[in-house]
Write an enzyme that holds these catalytic residues in place. Structure first.
Site, short mmCIF file in Angstrom:
data_model
loop_
_atom_site.label_atom_id
_atom_site.label_comp_id
_atom_site.label_asym_id
_atom_site.label_seq_id
_atom_site.Cartn_x
_atom_site.Cartn_y
_atom_site.Cartn_z
N GLU A 281 0.83 -1.21 0.00
CA GLU A 281 0.00 0.00 0.00
C GLU A 281 0.87 1.26 0.00
O GLU A 281 1.81 1.37 0.78
CB GLU A 281 -0.89 -0.02 1.25
CG GLU A 281 -1.75 1.22 1.45
CD GLU A 281 -2.42 1.23 2.80
OE1 GLU A 281 -3.42 1.94 2.96
OE2 GLU A 281 -1.94 0.52 3.72
N LYS A 342 -9.53 2.05 -2.87
CA LYS A 342 -9.93 1.48 -1.59
C LYS A 342 -11.37 1.87 -1.25
O LYS A 342 -11.71 3.05 -1.24
CB LYS A 342 -8.96 1.96 -0.50
CG LYS A 342 -9.16 1.31 0.86
CD LYS A 342 -8.08 1.82 1.81
CE LYS A 342 -8.17 1.15 3.17
NZ LYS A 342 -7.13 1.67 4.10
N CYS A 388 -5.22 -2.86 2.58
CA CYS A 388 -5.06 -2.69 4.02
C CYS A 388 -6.30 -3.10 4.80
O CYS A 388 -6.75 -4.24 4.78
CB CYS A 388 -4.67 -1.23 4.28
SG CYS A 388 -4.26 -0.87 6.01
#
Length: 510
Positions: A281, A342, A388
């Site tokens: 990330e 995300k 994440c």
């Protein structure tokens, strides 16, 4: 022993500030059951004390307060590692360091207060205990609705011991999910307070649990052929270096060098499988999609690979917002064939909830992407990218209309130091593999990078704080699990059924 039991029961009969202190301490003990400590003996010690305190409360309001304080201890201890992220900005928020985990606890604790208070309305006895277990699970499931959701450390994750024992115990998640394991955990934690029949039922439950887990684990075997050889690049870049921006060139060169090393190894052992390399990330120190020089350089470093997946941020001119993204680059020129934004942002980390009167998120924060998706890259089996934090959302990591055959999780756990945080995050990755029956490859900046098969069995790992590459074949997907097909509806129905059974039992006993 009798003396100790009397003292234990006496703790539950306290009132006033002493009772409040006992509840906070009990919640803190409960937190020790989670990874990486796995002190599961603390579950009955702490949860039975809460149940006894609810029994001895003067009414539902006092019971709710005890549940609230128990949760304050649980989350304050269990989320202690949040302070590491605040320390990275200590010049601005030094005063927030001791308040980070208690602040989150203050937001989450009302859900626990609700379960404790409502259970007090049920007549005392086994029925109330069963209702408490069901309500505790239900309110734990509801944490996905707090801000953008914070379902960190569900009680069902305490069974993720390292190695074979943990592999066996988490297998039922393929049918009932981690929330179903949470319900079983709560029921078993209260076993010392049941009558003889209830304790025998718990013993039978354990036998069935272990037997079913061992049967599933032993009946499924890994095969290889469809999914790629992955090269997980772990740069081990301190977050302070990324924040300062003074080491951007050195960081980029480090990742290029590791990529050359890893791809060469991956190509050598791929045995005809495609090779995919992955950076963690936000690993690229800049705006990758706008950098026409960096993308070819990355493709050149990964020469021989069929694709590279790079963590980056991006700025959209259309809405003038930042996104936390992953980009899939294809050889030979590093063309961006796919981009994923995300979908679940970290509250107080990537976006600013309206709750706080002060601003803690840098700039204007980020904007979430629309939803999880599946990439179909040339010559590579369908993959589900996850960034994440969003891997912690049970039942929400796969596009149900376009299931991938493997998952790729990129993360930057450098924010949380060498603490329980990265270990608990990794436990969530392992649980998602079991729930969906999908192998997961995880690339982490400071670690822990790992590869799991669809049974949640760890195939390879690169530990925390190490710089290097992890090269391993991703096994094929297992058949879609029951949980993968029906999702959280299964544990929800199970919770409601158990809660109604407990209520019926209390009425019958009354």
């Amino acid at each position: 022993m009798t003396f100790l039991l009397r003292k234990y029961v006496a703790l539950a009969r306290l009132h006033g500030w002493r009772a409040d202190l006992v509840m906070v301490l009990a919640g803190g003990l409960y937190a020790l059951a989670f990874p990486p400590v796995h002190a599961v003996i603390m579950l009955p010690v702490a949860f039975c004390l809460l149940a006894l305190a609810i029994d001895n409360a003067m009414g539902w309001r006092e019971a709710a307060r005890r549940g609230f304080l128990f949760a304050m201890g649980l989350y304050s201890v269990g989320l202690y590692w949040l302070m590491y992220a605040i320390l990275l900005r200590a010049d601005d928020f030094w005063w927030l360091v001791p308040l980070a985990s208690p602040g989150c606890a203050l937001i989450l604790a009302p859900l626990s207060a609700l379960s404790a208070g409502v259970s007090r309305l049920v007549p005392r006895g086994t029925g109330r205990l069963v209702v408490l277990a069901a309500l505790w699970t239900l309110t734990d499931m509801a944490r996905v609705y707090v801000f953008s959701g914070f379902p960190w450390n569900p009680p069902g994750s305490v069974w993720e011991f390292p190695g074979f024992a943990g592999d066996v115990l988490i297998q039922p998640a393929a049918w009932i999910g981690v929330d179903g394991l949470t319900l079983l955990t709560c029921l078993l934690s209260l076993a010392p307070l049941y009558q003889r029949v209830g304790r025998l039922a718990c013993l039978g439950l354990v036998v069935v649990w272990v037997g079913a887990g061992a049967l599933r684990l032993g009946s499924l075997h890994d095969t290889y052929g469809h999914n790629p050889e992955v090269v997980l690049v772990q740069g081990n870049v301190p977050e302070s270096d990324k924040i300062s921006g003074n080491a951007d060139v050195a960081i980029f060169r480090r990742y290029l060098g590791l990529t050359r090393e890893g791809v060469a190894q991956g190509v050598a052992q791929a045995q005809g499988r495609p090779v995919v390399f992955a950076w963690p990330e936000s690993a690229f120190p800049g705006l990758l999609l706008e950098d026409d020089i960096a993308r070819p350089m990355i493709a050149q470093a990964g020469q021989g690979a069929d694709a590279g997946v790079i963590g980056t941020v991006r700025w959209l001119q259309d809405d003038h917002h930042w996104r936390n993204s992953m980009a899939a680059l294809l050889p030979p020129d590093g063309v961006a064939a796919a981009v994923y934004d995300k979908a679940h942002l970290v509250p107080f980390g990537e976006y600013q909830p309206a709750l706080l009167p002060f601003h803690v998120v840098p700039g204007e924060g980020m904007t979430p992407g629309p939803a999880v998706q599946t990439w179909h890259l040339p010559g590579i089996a369908p993959v589900g990218p996850l960034i994440c934090y969003e891997v912690i959302f049970s039942g929400q990591v796969v596009d149900p209309h376009d299931r991938p055959t493997w998952l790729l999780n990129s993360t930057n756990d450098a924010w949380y130091g060498n603490s329980a945080g990265p270990r608990q995050h990794l436990a969530a990755v392992r649980m998602r593999a079991v729930e969906e029956g999908l192998p997961v490859a995880r690339a982490a900046n400071t670690g822990i990078s790992a590869v799991y098969d669809g049974r949640g069995h760890e195939l390879a790992r690169l530990g925390w704080g190490l710089q290097g590459v992890l090269v391993h074949a991703v096994p094929d997907a297992l058949p879609c699990t029951v949980f993968g097909r029906f999702g959280r509806w299964i544990p929800l129905v199970l919770v409601l059924a158990v809660g109604l059974a407990g209520f019926w039992r209390s009425k019958r006993a009354g």
